[in-house]
Design an enzyme around this catalytic site. Structure first.
Site, PDB file in Angstrom:
ATOM      1  N   VAL A  26      45.454  31.444  24.320  1.00  0.00           N
ATOM      2  CA  VAL A  26      45.272  31.221  25.757  1.00  0.00           C
ATOM      3  C   VAL A  26      46.594  30.919  26.461  1.00  0.00           C
ATOM      4  O   VAL A  26      46.967  31.591  27.430  1.00  0.00           O
ATOM      5  CB  VAL A  26      44.269  30.073  25.991  1.00  0.00           C
ATOM      6  CG1 VAL A  26      44.197  29.739  27.478  1.00  0.00           C
ATOM      7  CG2 VAL A  26      42.891  30.457  25.473  1.00  0.00           C
ATOM      8  N   VAL A  81      56.080  34.788  12.355  1.00  0.00           N
ATOM      9  CA  VAL A  81      57.489  34.513  12.608  1.00  0.00           C
ATOM     10  C   VAL A  81      58.052  33.765  11.411  1.00  0.00           C
ATOM     11  O   VAL A  81      57.509  32.738  10.994  1.00  0.00           O
ATOM     12  CB  VAL A  81      57.660  33.689  13.896  1.00  0.00           C
ATOM     13  CG1 VAL A  81      59.129  33.296  14.090  1.00  0.00           C
ATOM     14  CG2 VAL A  81      57.156  34.467  15.100  1.00  0.00           C
ATOM     15  N   ASP A 157      41.164  15.357  24.241  1.00  0.00           N
ATOM     16  CA  ASP A 157      41.971  16.075  23.265  1.00  0.00           C
ATOM     17  C   ASP A 157      42.115  15.347  21.935  1.00  0.00           C
ATOM     18  O   ASP A 157      42.505  15.966  20.950  1.00  0.00           O
ATOM     19  CB  ASP A 157      43.376  16.330  23.828  1.00  0.00           C
ATOM     20  CG  ASP A 157      43.353  17.297  25.000  1.00  0.00           C
ATOM     21  OD1 ASP A 157      42.263  17.808  25.320  1.00  0.00           O
ATOM     22  OD2 ASP A 157      44.418  17.543  25.588  1.00  0.00           O
ATOM     23  N   HIS A 289      26.141  40.450  49.284  1.00  0.00           N
ATOM     24  CA  HIS A 289      26.886  41.706  49.196  1.00  0.00           C
ATOM     25  C   HIS A 289      27.820  41.818  50.398  1.00  0.00           C
ATOM     26  O   HIS A 289      27.419  41.532  51.532  1.00  0.00           O
ATOM     27  CB  HIS A 289      25.914  42.889  49.209  1.00  0.00           C
ATOM     28  CG  HIS A 289      26.588  44.223  49.301  1.00  0.00           C
ATOM     29  ND1 HIS A 289      27.130  44.855  48.202  1.00  0.00           N
ATOM     30  CD2 HIS A 289      26.846  45.024  50.378  1.00  0.00           C
ATOM     31  CE1 HIS A 289      27.667  46.002  48.587  1.00  0.00           C
ATOM     32  NE2 HIS A 289      27.506  46.132  49.905  1.00  0.00           N
TER      33      HIS A 289
END
Length: 312
Positions: A26, A81, A157, A289
């Site tokens: 991401v 890498v 987190d 719409h």
């Protein structure tokens, strides 16, 4: 300043000619997309065989990669890498193919490292309190977000789950309500993910891979933005809406969107899933719409009935 993290990439003093991004998840594609649009030649190196990170539907990942490639970003997938060194103001990055072991050196002005974030749980004194961390440095919690010490809570987190601000915000609200005796409930299947590129990529619920692994029979409905009048007027026709519904009950199981305003539109899917809506329920809701959200309705119509109205 030539080897930077996602934070450092926001404060480069000039637009580099060439940039190598380690990681096509991401954050890697978001920042790579930004610098590519500013004129940088961007190459993203990814160990896995797809772009977009964990949880993405593989069909949508391929579509997304195709769009990003058309814009100018180059991808080296199934590649690791092995080293990087500065030489004469340039960065030489050594990479190796995971499949055949082919080695290659790439040169760039800036190396952007986007291999994910770690929870900030070290040197907080948790061990002294008797709070042990899991193998990824996260705090184990129960359904009320309590750690092994009932008066110590953890959210966001530093616990399991996606590192998303909106996921942490919901956990904060729920844990605070739980502290004063309120009910606690969060359905992580209804937490949307968004990749803020142009066009945006967003999803919520199950991917096709999830449903196949769980043995769930499902139907698929797709609608391209090339057939959406608002997207055509805005010249933003790249992408599509893809809907996954239960083959027997028609319940909405997953929604995946690449296109204009995907990060806004995905919240309609999250709301529908929270209330247990069927694809037919959504297809029978009148959508204004011209709007891009009509594509969401049409994809649900296709998942439910087998055919959208305005598809090409």
């Amino acid at each position: 300043e030539s080897i930077v993290s996602s934070t450092g990439a926001l404060s480069l003093k000039e637009v580099p000619e060439k940039m190598i991004v380690i990681g096509a998840g991401v954050i890697g594609v978001e920042l790579g997309s930004v610098w590519q649009r500013l004129g940088t030649q961007v190459t993203a190196v990814e160990f896995m065989g797809h772009v977009g990170g964990m949880g993405i539907d593989m069909d949508m990942s391929k579509q997304f990669q195709r769009i990003m490639t058309k814009q100018g970003i180059k991808f080296k997938l199934n590649t690791k890498v092995t080293g990087a060194k500065k030489e004469g103001g340039k960065i030489t990055v050594s990479v190796e193919s995971v499949k055949d072991g082919k080695v290659e050196d790439m040169v760039a002005d800036v190396l952007l490292v986007c291999v994910g974030r770690r929870p900030y749980t070290q040197n907080l004194g948790l061990e002294e309190l008797g709070i042990e961390l899991d193998n990824r440095g996260r705090v184990p919690v129960n359904s009320r977000f309590q750690s092994v010490l009932p008066n110590v809570y953890a959210i966001g987190d530093c616990i399991a789950g996606p590192m998303l601000a909106h996921k942490a915000e919901d956990e904060a609200i729920i844990s605070a309500e739980g502290m004063v005796g309120g009910p606690v409930h969060i359905d992580y299947n209804c937490v949307p993910s968004v990749v803020y590129t142009h066009p945006e990529l967003a999803w919520v619920g199950k991917s096709e891979e999830d449903l196949k692994s769980e043995g769930v029979e499902y139907s698929v409905g797709k609608f391209p933005f090339a057939a959406n009048s608002r997207a055509k007027c805005n010249n933003e026709t790249d992408g599509l809406v893809k809907i996954l519904g239960d083959k027997h009950t028609d319940r909405l199981l997953g929604a995946h969107i690449i296109g204009p305003g995907a990060g806004e539109m995905i919240n309609e899917a999250a709301l529908a899933m929270e209330y247990g809506a069927s694809c037919e329920d959504i297809a029978r809701v009148c959508h204004a719409h011209p709007t891009c959200s009509e594509a969401f309705r049409e994809a649900n119509l296709a998942a439910w009935s087998g055919k959208a109205i305005n598809n090409m």
